[in-house]
Design an enzyme around this catalytic site. Structure first.
Site, short mmCIF file in Angstrom:
data_model
loop_
_atom_site.label_atom_id
_atom_site.label_comp_id
_atom_site.label_asym_id
_atom_site.label_seq_id
_atom_site.Cartn_x
_atom_site.Cartn_y
_atom_site.Cartn_z
N HIS A 169 8.18 -1.79 -14.78
CA HIS A 169 9.38 -1.89 -13.93
C HIS A 169 10.51 -1.05 -14.53
O HIS A 169 11.68 -1.35 -14.33
CB HIS A 169 9.87 -3.34 -13.81
CG HIS A 169 8.89 -4.27 -13.19
ND1 HIS A 169 7.94 -4.93 -13.91
CD2 HIS A 169 8.70 -4.64 -11.90
CE1 HIS A 169 7.21 -5.69 -13.11
NE2 HIS A 169 7.64 -5.53 -11.89
N SER A 224 0.87 -1.16 0.00
CA SER A 224 0.00 0.00 0.00
C SER A 224 0.91 1.21 0.00
O SER A 224 1.29 1.73 1.05
CB SER A 224 -0.87 -0.05 1.26
OG SER A 224 -1.50 1.18 1.49
N GLU A 225 1.29 1.63 -1.19
CA GLU A 225 2.23 2.73 -1.29
C GLU A 225 1.62 3.99 -0.70
O GLU A 225 2.32 4.80 -0.07
CB GLU A 225 2.62 2.95 -2.76
CG GLU A 225 3.44 1.81 -3.38
CD GLU A 225 2.63 0.57 -3.76
OE1 GLU A 225 1.37 0.63 -3.74
OE2 GLU A 225 3.25 -0.47 -4.05
C1 LIG Z 1 1.37 -1.26 -7.04
C2 LIG Z 1 2.41 -2.32 -6.93
N1 LIG Z 1 3.21 -2.36 -5.84
C3 LIG Z 1 4.17 -3.30 -5.73
C4 LIG Z 1 4.37 -4.23 -6.72
C5 LIG Z 1 5.51 -5.28 -6.61
N2 LIG Z 1 4.98 -6.63 -6.38
C6 LIG Z 1 4.73 -7.49 -7.38
S1 LIG Z 1 4.05 -8.92 -6.85
C7 LIG Z 1 4.07 -8.42 -5.24
C8 LIG Z 1 3.51 -9.31 -4.17
C9 LIG Z 1 2.04 -9.57 -4.34
O1 LIG Z 1 1.59 -10.47 -3.36
P1 LIG Z 1 0.12 -11.07 -3.38
O2 LIG Z 1 -0.86 -10.00 -3.63
O3 LIG Z 1 -0.07 -11.85 -2.13
O4 LIG Z 1 0.07 -12.03 -4.65
P2 LIG Z 1 0.87 -13.38 -4.92
O5 LIG Z 1 2.17 -12.99 -5.56
O6 LIG Z 1 1.05 -14.07 -3.63
O7 LIG Z 1 0.03 -14.17 -5.88
C10 LIG Z 1 4.65 -7.15 -5.14
C11 LIG Z 1 4.85 -6.40 -3.87
C12 LIG Z 1 3.52 -4.15 -7.84
N3 LIG Z 1 3.61 -5.03 -8.86
N4 LIG Z 1 2.55 -3.21 -7.91
#
Ligand SMILES: Cc1ncc(C[n+]2csc(CCOP(=O)(O)OP(=O)(O)O)c2C)c(N)n1
Ligand SMILES: Cc1ncc(C[n+]2csc(CCOP(=O)(O)OP(=O)(O)O)c2C)c(N)n1
Ligand SMILES: [Mg+2]
Ligand SMILES: [Mg+2]
Lengths: 332, 412, 332, 412
Positions: C124, C54-55
């Site tokens: 990215h 949650s930026e």
């Molecule tokens: C807005 C945003 N913040 C951070 C990221 C970096 N990021 C990519 S996947 C991830 C983790 C996501 O976890 P979850 O929602 O539990 O999904 P899962 O990978 O476990 O399926 C993060 C922090 C992003 N892609 N988008």
């Protein structure tokens, strides 16, 4: 200008059942600036309605509606409140067609009142248009009068790309040239205040030379078009005043022709200076017209501070400041 | 004023029970008996539905029988199809991981251990329902019989890549499968799905929408936006949270999962939240079916939490041994979804080890064949298109400044 | 550069117990780019910790911590994900001191990896720095090497104004001049790769002339500094290369002196062109040095498209493109 | 797939029961008896606390007696102070509205009918707790004995304006009263309060934080961010939702208030949500006291919904007769907070009409005197400072480009 915007929405809704209008207070009440007055009554609750106070949710939902095939027109109550929706605008709406290689797109129009001069303080006065011109995939529009507002808004709604449509709230009820101590003129007396009832479009990406002149070119848009005319007169400069109308894509042909003709250029906007849209305009003119420039291009803009409340008129780039800059421009 | 003692405040930082080196410990996870929950009517009132947000809907019991009210009573063919899709998904993931290791693609993300979620949910929906997935629901496409060659070509960014080389591998877009373009920004698809569903309702259509986010992503603004808009407009949408316990290196406690279930987020919006054993194909199917019926009958949206475990690394850029005990997935109390459905079919007398072996071989061969086809169009490094194509689709038509830039690029 | 950043954080934490470091995956794991590795272990869980994804919440909380009196250092995992936090950054962090007339302020540092060249696709790879320079009240910094990264980051954390600190991820592990087909050089071999262990600061707002030259001035920052050096060499142009380091406030003195000396200027950045920070730089140079310019100022930037995945190297403004532009600049 | 009938979908748009011209109708609002709810221990478990999110904590009964477990048992002096602050707030609002009509200020926002919320909450807190208010909690400052001249000077933007003419009227900042600068952007203060509370906990301080948003503002992202961060880090913060039924012209159904209570948003985060009769001074005090004790004892954050009614227009720019029945506030079933506390004191034998009359006169005179002082420094149109001052505080020190701009301005 409010009636012109209302008329554009009305016409688009009547011609296309897929046009939906929504935002905070836009439904029953008709919008805090009354731009959507009467639409809910005319088209029903499911076509013009209030949204929760969630600009991000509003534009997220608008993207989804656009993907379904609708043509949503969302109102952000003040441009200052567009930031909570920034991610949906920048990362989603603007990028969708490209990232899906054309499989999906969302023809959303985001209307929002911008600019100051209404004693609204820093959170009811901002002009963030420049930021959106940096986001590829968005078109950015700002009209300066009712006639254009209607034609441009219809064109925006009918456009298949997303458009951010800025409405300078200071000129909602009449042209304003920066003389805040003079009584407000209603639009009725202005040539561009006359708005045909029927459907018409003003093509996006086309500027309008609102005054021809030989001495220099003033590039401006929105409220500043009126300030430009007043300031040029006060400085006794025969300025060519170009009302850009669409900021992106910008009408480079018209700009180039004018600057090459006059050899001098001044850029006028209300937004803060640093990295404002004026910087891009200056860069474009420099790149396209360098060898024709007889003097440095000048920028007259809001100061790089938050929009003040009490010092509104010290902040606002009015005709006196412009006149002074024009005089310097002609002396350079 | 309050009478609290003059105690000093302290900051709480959540921390998983075990870290690398320690033994996996899932003793705090309550696994209720299968079949004990009633299936309420789709228009049951809010308060009746609260309990489902804190319970866990389970259908497959310890003896691999399907029990209780939530059993969707699928015929054996459907069950076998489910098994096939899950297995296919897993084998596809394994093949793609190998491709990444071999340098044929830069990046990949597996869904190992979570196959039941996407596969059962896709099967419970109608084919024309619209999906707004995250990057870990490749099973949706498998279960919609989408050609895997197509996915591989995107993963390889070769000339058959539907996204024309514009997206990272796994960020698919498949309009013909009613599968929305996956965003790299987490959670943005959630309110979009709600908007799509509102549009469908506005047009008196019968298609509903579904969206998926991970446990970690529930913390994003768009989660709240989606739930708010869904409840206010009673949009025909199913909002899914795949709680696989991890968000890269952060366990679900960092998303607030220790204080309450993710399904219970629904309560405050007056929506039903169903917490489901995500490794139980039948429970996922049953719960999704209920939510679909609800949405399609104008009874409103549902939030579903599928409780599962991310058995694989987050992505090929990640190594979970840095933050969680090795082989934690083997200690996961809800088992493996494929194994559980297989055993169920065997219990029913509708399956056996030989047929499973044969199916595995068949799918492995299919993946291999698809891979061969996809590779024939090129892998990492093959350009998918003319470079000039990158200027297309920024806008519907190319504006002058992009045309100029394209020309400039081509003159280099 | 990762170690340099880690060292800066370590030093700030050791000197001031009010410095807190947090973000997604930064705690136990030490950050997806390892910039915070070891800090939780050394300073404890309440000083370096993970946040929810949650930026917006992260920066909202950071503002509150800053108001309390702490010095929060928040990491946004990729600059592309800063948009969900845009409102807290732009409407709150940047404005707080001004709107409260100095009663409240929040000395928050926001670190975030930016830029492409790592095959990360459009989400990215972005370089959104320009947008932040348009927001009055924020300082914007981007280092080009480990030595500067450490000194600038310490200065940023110790600064009482909010700072957005961009880290070009392509040069985390070594300088990169755009020749993606050549093997990566580690920082160890680079003069600026040597980083003193102790505390030192590089004053914000001071550029660095990394190469003196007589023919023209190249204004750049981050990864592009290395591209500038390579491109100038390839074009056989005796370019003066100015590494801006701080984008806002920018070091106009150094820029002006250089351009007045060389008479020619080229601006190089990775961000998209239209309304990028290059537009502001061009405008400043034009305004301050017009009469010294012997040729139009040029911009070499990323194209106005989303950062592509497969066509990364066609997008990246590398040495070949730069060399060509330099040649043209010298011919003009 | 689901078995839903082939029904056509339809879009639901919430709509208040009555609009202008119709008779106010609050028949769907359940007003439970005062005193019936237990006051649970501050560390009671989540599930026990759920009910409070759907109920309504009330202390003052129909006979104006204070009843039940939530009665904070305040002495008569404290009650009289509460009454005085509320009345003072109301008279201040009325005076400021008049000033706006007279052109002495451009803008004003009243809190009429909601005075109990801010006043009782401020009194239940310790003076050094930090407040992150919205624009409708002027009562917090009144109850902290903040000089009203100070507020008036900001409203008039005169040379004594603490914000130096930078903010709209009513967007106060009062550091010495531990009152945070009010933002024009809705809801942003919510996660900030959580961050402040986290900092206080990190420093082993004993001060806690409180924040306020309106019902409409709960839809903003920051609401979700705040609840998420509050629960994850168990921050010592009280998050208040002032549900005054309206957000400019949108009724609370547009924020999802018809589907569930705002207090119940807490449930999904594992936090206690207390729904309180916001026009009952004692109930508001009691609930806040409970939450303060909780926060201060490291037992975690609380969400409080104060259920009240915005009796006035949204602001001086608004005219509610355009969207709701006239005099709806008179039909509001929870009455007027000042009247109710007054009657309670009278019932206790601690107050009477004469004293009330005298107090009203005293406060009216005080407001008048303050107004005279404030006006002596200037009203709308008086410049608060040198124009050059607008360049201060953008940064701690003036950078070159702002210095240049300042010089340019001064040369005009
Ligand atoms: C807005 C945003 N913040 C951070 C990221 C970096 N990021 C990519 S996947 C991830 C983790 C996501 O976890 P979850 O929602 O539990 O999904 P899962 O990978 O476990 O399926 C993060 C922090 C992003 N892609 N988008
Ligand atoms: C981000 C943002 N969006 C919209 C607005 C415009 N606005 C100001 S007050 C208001 C209504 C708020 O209603 P509520 O939260 O219920 O508070 P109340 O006014 O009832 O106290 C709106 C929409 C704003 N100030 N900020
Ligand atoms: Mg996860
Ligand atoms: Mg309200």
């Amino acid at each position: 200008m409010i009636q012109a915007i209302n008329s554009a929405l009305d016409i688009c809704m009547s011609r296309d059942p897929d046009v939906l209008v929504f935002g905070e207070d836009v439904g029953y009440f008709g919008g805090v600036f009354r731009c959507t007055a009467g639409l809910q009554k005319k088209y029903g609750k499911t076509r013009c309605f209030d949204t929760p106070i969630s600009e991000g949710g509003m534009l997220g939902a608008a993207v989804g509606m656009g993907v379904y095939g609708l043509r949503p027109v969302a109102e952000i109550q003040f441009a200052d409140y567009i930031y909570p929706a920034f991610d949906q605008l920048v990362s989603e709406l603007a990028r969708l067609r490209h990232r899906s290689a054309g499989e999906f797109h969302a023809p959303v129009t985001v209307r929002t009142p911008c600019g100051g001069g209404i004693f609204g303080g820093q959170t009811h006065s901002q002009s963030p248009e420049g930021v959106f011109t940096h986001v590829c995939g968005l078109k950015t529009v700002m009209p300066s009068n009712p006639f254009d507002a209607k034609g441009l808004l219809i064109a925006a709604i009918e456009d298949d790309d997303p458009v951010v449509f800025f409405e300078p709230k200071r000129i909602y009820n009449g042209p304003f040239d920066g003389h805040h101590d003079k009584p407000l003129q209603p639009w009725g007396k202005h040539p561009m205040g006359e708005v045909p009832e029927e459907h018409y479009r003003i093509e996006l990406g086309r500027a309008n030379v609102v005054r021809e002149g030989a001495d220099c070119t003033i590039l401006c848009y929105g409220t500043m078009v009126h300030v430009a005319l007043a300031g040029a007169e006060e400085a006794h400069v025969d300025a060519e005043v170009v009302d850009l109308r669409t900021l992106l894509p910008v009408d480079m042909e018209t700009i180039e022709a004018s600057v090459k003709k006059t050899g001098r250029c001044l850029i006028l906007h209300e937004a803060t200076k640093t990295s404002g849209y004026g910087a891009e305009l200056l860069s474009l003119v420099q790149e396209h017209c360098f060898w024709h420039l007889e003097a440095p291009i000048q920028r007259v803009t809001g100061w790089d501070t938050p929009y003040p409340h009490a010092f509104e008129w010290h902040y606002f780039p009015g005709p006196a400041r412009l006149a002074k800059a024009l005089t310097r421009l002609m002396e350079d | 004023m309050d009478d609290a003692p003059q105690e000093r405040l302290r900051l709480h930082i959540p921390e998983p029970k075990v870290r690398p080196g320690a033994t996996p410990d899932f003793s705090d996870i309550e696994v209720p008996e299968a079949g004990i929950l009633d299936r309420p009517p789709i228009d049951a009132d809010d308060q009746t539905l609260h309990d489902f947000a804190f319970a866990m809907i389970r259908v497959l019991d310890e003896e691999h029988r399907a029990v209780g009210d939530w059993n969707p009573h699928l015929d054996a063919d459907t069950l076998r199809r489910g098994l096939r899709y899950m297995l296919h998904t897993r084998l596809f993931d394994e093949a793609m991981l190998r491709c990444q290791r071999q340098g044929k693609t830069s990046f990949y993300m597996k869904c190992t251990g979570e196959e039941a979620v996407a596969v059962a949910q896709a099967m419970a929906h109608r084919p024309d329902d619209m999906f707004f997935p995250s990057y870990r629901q490749q099973g949706l496409l498998v279960a919609r019989d989408w050609p895997l060659v197509d996915l591989m070509c995107q993963i390889f960014n070769n000339p058959k890549d539907r996204t024309r080389g514009r997206q990272l591998p796994v960020l698919y877009s498949a309009r013909d499968a009613n599968f929305f373009s996956i965003s790299g920004n987490l959670g943005t698809q959630y309110p979009q799905a709600v908007g799509w569903a509102m549009a469908s309702a506005y047009k008196h259509d019968s298609r509903i929408a579904a969206a998926w986010v991970g446990d970690g992503t529930t913390a994003e603004a768009d989660f709240h936006h989606a739930l708010t808009f869904a409840t206010v407009y009673q949009a025909p949408v199913i909002l899914n949270v795949v709680n696989n316990q991890w968000a890269i290196s952060s366990y679900q406690g960092i998303a607030g999962g220790e204080q309450s279930t993710f399904a219970s987020r629904a309560v405050g919006y007056g929506l039903p939240g169903l917490r489901v054993d995500g490794n139980d194909f039948l429970a996922v199917y049953g719960a999704t079916q209920w939510a679909c019926e609800r949405a399609r009958s104008n009874a409103g949206p549902t939030l579903i939490e599928t409780f599962t475990y991310r058995a694989a690394a987050h992505s090929t850029s990640d190594d979970p041994s840095g933050y969680r005990p090795a082989n934690e997935e083997q200690a996961w109390p809800l088992g493996d979804p494929i194994e559980r459905l297989k055993q169920h079919l065997i219990t029913l007398g509708e399956w056996d080890e030989e047929r499973h072996e044969a199916l595995t071989e068949e799918l492995r061969a299919a993946v291999k064949a698809d891979l061969k086809t996809a590779e024939s169009y090129g892998t990492l490094g093959t350009l998918p298109d003319e470079p000039r194509s990158m200027f297309d689709d920024v806008f519907k038509e190319l504006p002058w400044h992009l045309r100029e830039q394209r020309d400039e690029m081509e003159k280099l």
